[in-house]
Design a protein around this motif. Structure first.
Motif, PDB file in Angstrom:
ATOM      1  N   GLU A   2       0.887  -1.047   0.078  1.00  0.00           N
ATOM      2  CA  GLU A   2       0.085  -0.080  -0.044  1.00  0.00           C
ATOM      3  C   GLU A   2       0.870   1.129  -0.236  1.00  0.00           C
ATOM      4  O   GLU A   2       1.375   1.774   0.845  1.00  0.00           O
ATOM      5  N   ARG A  18      -1.482  10.203   0.235  1.00  0.00           N
ATOM      6  CA  ARG A  18      -1.821  11.381   1.166  1.00  0.00           C
ATOM      7  C   ARG A  18      -2.516  12.642   0.634  1.00  0.00           C
ATOM      8  O   ARG A  18      -1.926  12.770  -0.626  1.00  0.00           O
ATOM      9  N   ASN A  66     -12.567   7.684  -2.223  1.00  0.00           N
ATOM     10  CA  ASN A  66     -13.396   7.057  -1.496  1.00  0.00           C
ATOM     11  C   ASN A  66     -14.170   6.297  -2.595  1.00  0.00           C
ATOM     12  O   ASN A  66     -14.517   5.040  -2.367  1.00  0.00           O
ATOM     13  N   GLY A  68     -12.125   3.413  -3.555  1.00  0.00           N
ATOM     14  CA  GLY A  68     -11.798   2.682  -2.657  1.00  0.00           C
ATOM     15  C   GLY A  68     -10.349   2.678  -2.266  1.00  0.00           C
ATOM     16  O   GLY A  68      -9.555   1.583  -1.843  1.00  0.00           O
ATOM     17  N   VAL A  69      -9.852   3.585  -2.448  1.00  0.00           N
ATOM     18  CA  VAL A  69      -8.378   3.747  -2.134  1.00  0.00           C
ATOM     19  C   VAL A  69      -8.022   4.373  -0.822  1.00  0.00           C
ATOM     20  O   VAL A  69      -8.495   5.466  -0.492  1.00  0.00           O
ATOM     21  N   GLU A  70      -7.254   3.485   0.009  1.00  0.00           N
ATOM     22  CA  GLU A  70      -6.902   3.926   1.363  1.00  0.00           C
ATOM     23  C   GLU A  70      -6.138   5.173   1.313  1.00  0.00           C
ATOM     24  O   GLU A  70      -5.002   5.290   0.406  1.00  0.00           O
ATOM     25  N   HIS A  71      -6.360   6.293   2.049  1.00  0.00           N
ATOM     26  CA  HIS A  71      -5.523   7.605   2.233  1.00  0.00           C
ATOM     27  C   HIS A  71      -5.869   7.999   3.390  1.00  0.00           C
ATOM     28  O   HIS A  71      -6.664   7.943   4.391  1.00  0.00           O
ATOM     29  N   GLU A  72      -4.678   8.909   3.577  1.00  0.00           N
ATOM     30  CA  GLU A  72      -4.569   9.644   5.159  1.00  0.00           C
ATOM     31  C   GLU A  72      -4.702  11.190   4.416  1.00  0.00           C
ATOM     32  O   GLU A  72      -3.930  11.559   3.558  1.00  0.00           O
ATOM     33  N   HIS A  85       1.220  10.300  -4.048  1.00  0.00           N
ATOM     34  CA  HIS A  85       0.983   9.159  -4.285  1.00  0.00           C
ATOM     35  C   HIS A  85       2.545   8.538  -4.619  1.00  0.00           C
ATOM     36  O   HIS A  85       3.052   8.980  -5.706  1.00  0.00           O
ATOM     37  N   TRP A 131      -5.742   4.615 -10.858  1.00  0.00           N
ATOM     38  CA  TRP A 131      -6.813   3.514 -10.221  1.00  0.00           C
ATOM     39  C   TRP A 131      -7.463   2.886 -11.431  1.00  0.00           C
ATOM     40  O   TRP A 131      -8.656   2.676 -11.007  1.00  0.00           O
TER      41      TRP A 131
END
Lengths: 229, 238
Positions: free
Chosen positions: B8, B12, B30, B33-37, B65, B84
């Motif tokens: 991963e 950010r 969202n 479905g991409v995990e992010h901070e 990224h 993506w």
């Protein structure tokens, strides 16, 4: 209503319309050019672009596309097996889009981006000209960074960003001549100057540029009009 | 081409919540479905990370990224589509003409809304009636675009929330806030019925609901921040 073919609604002196011609010619697409009288726009133009009513408009098989930078991207996607205009890599594409926006748009805080910094050079006179030229040079110096180590903005061959800012190569020297300002010089903008020469030597560019004397005369007259208004 | 690595890579987002441009990026991530901070930019001084990531404009949002920064919300939206690409949904339609139309209207949105909304927020001094009229006129145009783009379905995107939904949708929080602050109706069900319904639908969407807070929060933010910043409108910004 199967209207077939490609039409460009433009204006012979418009740097935005010429972008479409460059893109279409790179793709070897045959098109019909409709030269608009901007003081008396055709019904067809107003029908195809009711929202902004501006040139250029591309009409492809009867369907209009508007906004020149968006149209260039459309041309790349619609004729995707032809010459590649956008970079292949997503990150490179993001960079190309970023710089195209930097050149073309005024940002949301009214921060002057390149086109907005260049236009005032056209009418500035006297003391004000120095300041305006400096601002234009600052913008172009930032843009020049995207050229470092490359022949063209697109790398070894012209790409999207070259087509978007390419008009500077022909129109800026004319603006300089008409206004007596000196913007893109070897000392201040060496990379940009060298790119101007390379870009103007590209076939599709050479084939489409409007006659210099005509463009010079038009801009001289326009400048006089604006200064005496 | 999307990376095959399952590791991963940190994604950010440098930003701050009430910015519609930041909200756009969060919705897109969202959706994919991409995990992010989210790395909140402090008010006042710009962080070193921001200055290093976006040296040209020094503005949020910035997407980082694989260690590489990308600036400008609409550019980031495009990048989300391609970086993506293998993850549904596609944010842009596949048809070139449909893509060009969404791009045009997104540019139109950013041309017509930001300044008018800032006037209506009291963030800059200007004619509020004129600003409200500009927003209404633009929404009316977009009501027409809604039918063209989405083909009469629930969103501008023919398959669901897409590029233009995100571009316009990100402004809905502030549009609704300035409606209440000024006592005007902009997303008016009588004038722009499809958009009024679309706005409700969008705000309830799972990818949107957490990043587009309730209108009260926008109003609260405005009360706390905008009055103090009101200044004469710059003549250069039309």
């Amino acid at each position: 209503m199967a209207e077939k073919g490609v039409k460009v609604f433009g204006m012979w002196a418009s740097p935005m319309a010429i972008r479409l011609e460059w893109a279409l010619r790179l793709k070897s697409v045959v098109y019909e050019y409709v030269d608009e009288d901007l003081g008396n726009k055709s019904d067809a133009l107003l029908r195809y672009n009711p929202v902004t009513k501006k040139v250029p408009v591309l009409v492809h098989d009867g369907k209009p596309v508007v906004e020149s930078a968006i149209i260039v991207e459309y041309i790349d996607e619609a004729w995707k097996d032809g010459y590649p205009i956008m970079p292949a890599d997503p990150y490179e594409r993001a960079q190309a889009r970023f710089w195209a926006n930097f050149a073309d748009e005024k940002d949301l805080n009214g921060f002057v981006q390149c086109n907005a910094a260049v236009y005032p050079v056209f009418t500035a006179t006297g003391e004000a000209q120095g300041k305006v030229v400096h601002e234009a040079q600052q913008c172009l110096k930032t843009l020049e960074k995207a050229l470092e180590g490359k022949k063209f903005f697109g790398g070894d061959a012209v790409g999207y960003l070259d087509l978007v800012v390419g008009w500077y190569a022909y129109w800026l020297p004319i603006i300089e001549e008409v206004s007596g300002a000196s913007v893109v010089t070897d000392e201040e903008l060496p990379l940009m100057k060298a790119w101007f020469d390379r870009f103007l030597a590209v076939d599709v560019v050479k084939e489409t540029l409007p006659p210099r004397d005509k463009l010079l005369a038009l801009n001289t007259a326009r400048r006089e009009q604006l200064l005496t208004a | 081409m999307p990376s095959e690595k399952q590791e991963e890579a940190a994604v950010r987002v440098l930003g701050r919540w009430p910015s519609p441009y930041v909200i756009r990026v969060l919705i897109a991530l969202n959706l994919k479905g991409v995990e992010h901070e989210m790395v909140a930019e402090p008010k006042g001084n710009k962080s070193e990370l921001l200055l290093a990531s976006n040296p040209v404009h020094k503005k949020i949002p910035v997407l980082i990224h694989n260690g590489r920064p990308i600036s400008e919300s609409l550019v980031i939206l495009h990048t989300s589509t391609s970086a993506w690409a293998s993850q549904a949904p596609a944010i842009l339609p596949s048809d070139p003409h449909a893509r060009a139309a969404e791009r045009f209207w997104a540019q139109y949105v950013d041309d017509k809304f930001p300044t008018a909304i800032r006037v209506l927020r009291g963030r800059v001094v200007g004619d509020k009636e004129e600003a409200a009229a500009e927003v209404s006129a633009a929404l009316w145009q977009l009501e027409g675009a809604f039918v063209e783009c989405g083909g009469g379905k629930g969103y501008f995107g023919s398959d669901g929330v897409g590029y233009l939904d995100i571009a316009l949708g990100s402004h809905v929080g502030w549009i609704r806030a300035v409606e209440r602050i000024n006592g005007v109706s902009l997303l008016d069900a009588a004038k722009v019925p499809r958009l009024a319904a679309w706005a409700d639908r969008l705000c309830a969407h799972p990818a949107v609901v957490d990043v587009l807070p309730d209108v009260d929060r926008f109003i609260e933010f405005s009360v706390q921040n905008d009055g103090a910043l009101a200044k004469p409108v710059d003549e250069a910004s039309k």
